[in-house]
Design an enzyme around this catalytic site. Structure first.
Site, PDB file in Angstrom:
ATOM      1  N   PRO A 163       8.137   2.822   5.748  1.00 29.79           N
ATOM      2  CG  PRO A 163       9.413   4.611   6.553  1.00 29.79           C
ATOM      3  CD  PRO A 163       8.146   3.858   6.803  1.00 29.79           C
ATOM      4  N   GLY A 164      10.308   1.049   5.862  1.00 27.98           N
ATOM      5  CA  GLY A 164      11.193  -0.094   5.751  1.00 27.98           C
ATOM      6  C   GLY A 164      12.323  -0.235   6.738  1.00 27.98           C
ATOM      7  CE  LYS A 206       9.196  -1.019  13.819  1.00 26.24           C
ATOM      8  NZ  LYS A 206       9.174   0.343  13.237  1.00 26.24           N
ATOM      9  CB  CYS A 254       4.869   4.573  16.846  1.00 24.81           C
ATOM     10  SG  CYS A 254       3.990   5.017  15.333  1.00 24.81           S
ATOM     11  CG  ASP A 298       5.454  -0.510  12.910  1.00 28.28           C
ATOM     12  OD1 ASP A 298       4.586  -0.073  13.687  1.00 28.28           O
ATOM     13  OD2 ASP A 298       6.430   0.172  12.555  1.00 28.28           O
TER      14      ASP A 298
END
Length: 434
Positions: free
Chosen positions: A252-253, A255, A365, A312
């Site tokens: 969802p942005g 980074k 993650c 990511d």
């Protein structure tokens, strides 16, 4: 998946259906919550209780099932799965949410009254009364970490980190994560204005709960929510002002917002149109710019190579179980192997779009070694045009315990436990030599 209960205004009936959606329907809890229309008319208090009840039941599912099992001569059976789930949310209230016994027991019994499962009312009443009478102290003698973790996860964590650390990791999953904030301006100033704690890495931290949209600076686009560990990888690219940087699998942005706020020219690539909607909303709220590409980052190529690439990668997300306890029961070892294959393809393409002298930051993650260290070890063994750029403690606010012997980032949910912990992330920084 079971149809919603008729008691649409009852938080416990909604919680029961949400639990069924996760454990039987195999849906993500956040998706089930977003699509649950009965939550909207509820008061904020009832909505909060509904989510807390489901999340607590999922966090403590192993302990809860162990307690219920001690009170039954035999399992209720697959055909009465809903009865088992009612016992679960009743036990969660008695053992972990400190709901008054009369309320926890009577409302659980009410969930079967007048329906096809009415014949189980006496059983539900008897089991929950036994738990209230005899079982209050049973959790104190349980191996909570092991019981509340899927067997394959537990075995992986023990093999990778040792049993003591596996216990610490699993223990960190039992509490709600705080709210971490990344600010576009002065963190110290915003910490004071938001009543938050300034963490060593520059993130701000507030207790969980409450409506964040009413806090100062939200509407004006001065900050966004982002776990402190999730905010580290973008910073590992260094000073990106004026550089062309790609954020792959960006939605969802969070980074990409960091990179844009730092002055980079950002190209954000993600194949999920739905997830990109939220990113566009945040870009508008914060007044930031980024080129958005809806495409598969494993296949898409730019016209010109980038100065830096942040990947990511999709992963099992076992590092975010504090925030998403449904992941404890929705993921399996097959997911690790499947996603590791995807990560390899993404890494290959990410390096192809990086110019010589450019920096790649790869992160996941995940707690699983196959998704993190093993991917980097394979790359460095196969390619001669890459070199690791070790991470320094100074880049992490002096938190040297977050750096591996190889110089990579490895955060664990039990790190900074006294301050509320953090998500588990692995990140490595690679330099393309030629």
């Amino acid at each position: 998946m079971r149809q919603p209960s008729s008691s649409s205004a009852d938080p416990r009936a909604v919680a029961l259906d949400l639990l069924d959606a996760v454990l039987v329907g195999k849906r993500l809890l956040d998706e089930a919550l977003d699509s649950e229309k009965r939550l909207s008319p509820m008061s904020e208090r009832d909505r909060g209780f509904t989510r807390l009840l489901v999340a607590t039941t999922l966090r403590r599912l192993g302990q809860i099932d162990d307690v219920i099992g001690r009170c039954l001569d035999r399992p209720v059976g697959a055909k009465a799965q809903r009865v088992h789930d009612i016992l679960r949310i009743g036990a969660a209230q008695l053992l972990f949410l400190k709901t008054p016994p009369h309320a926890a027991i009577s409302t659980s019994v009410d969930l079967v009254k007048g329906g096809k499962l009415n014949g189980f009312a006496k059983l539900i009443n008897a089991v929950l009364r036994r738990i209230d009478r005899d079982g209050r102290d049973w959790p104190k003698t349980q191996d909570a970490g092991r019981l509340n973790s899927a067997a394959w996860m537990w075995e992986s964590w023990v093999a990778t980190y040792g049993e003591d650390m596996a216990q610490a990791i699993a223990g960190a999953h039992l509490t709600e994560a705080p709210i971490d904030i990344t600010v576009a301006g002065d963190p110290a100033d915003w910490a004071e204005r938001l009543g938050a704690v300034l963490l060593p890495t520059g993130s701000l931290r507030r207790p969980s709960g409450g409506d964040i949209t009413v806090l100062p600076g939200f509407t004006e686009g001065q900050w966004w929510v982002q776990d402190m560990a999730a905010a580290i990888p973008a910073r590992l690219l260094g000073d990106v002002k004026g550089q062309n940087v790609a954020d792959l699998c960006a939605a969802p942005g969070g980074k990409a917002l960091q990179l844009a706020a730092a002055g980079a020219t950002v190209t954000a690539v993600d194949k999920s149109a739905k997830r990109l909607v939220r990113f566009r909303q945040n870009l508008k709220r914060l007044g930031l710019d980024a080129a958005i590409v809806e495409a598969d980052a494993a296949a898409w190529r730019p016209d010109q190579p980038f100065d830096g690439v942040l990947l990511d990668a999709p992963c099992t997300a076992t590092g975010t179980l504090r925030r998403h306890p449904d992941g404890l029961w929705l993921k399996g070892p097959g997911d690790v192997a499947y996603l590791a294959d995807q990560q390899r393809a993404l890494l290959t393409n990410a390096l192809a779009m990086l110019k010589p002298g450019g920096i790649l930051v790869y992160c996941v993650c995940s707690l699983e070694p196959e998704e993190g260290p093993a991917q980097i070890a394979r790359l460095l063994a196969e390619r001669t045009d890459l070199a690791r750029r070790p991470i320094a403690a100074a880049e992490l606010g002096g938190l040297a315990q977050l750096i591996t012997a190889e110089g990579d980032l490895r955060t664990l949910p039990c790190h900074l436990a006294e301050q509320g912990g953090m998500d588990a992330f692995f990140a490595a920084r690679l330099y393309k030599t030629s």
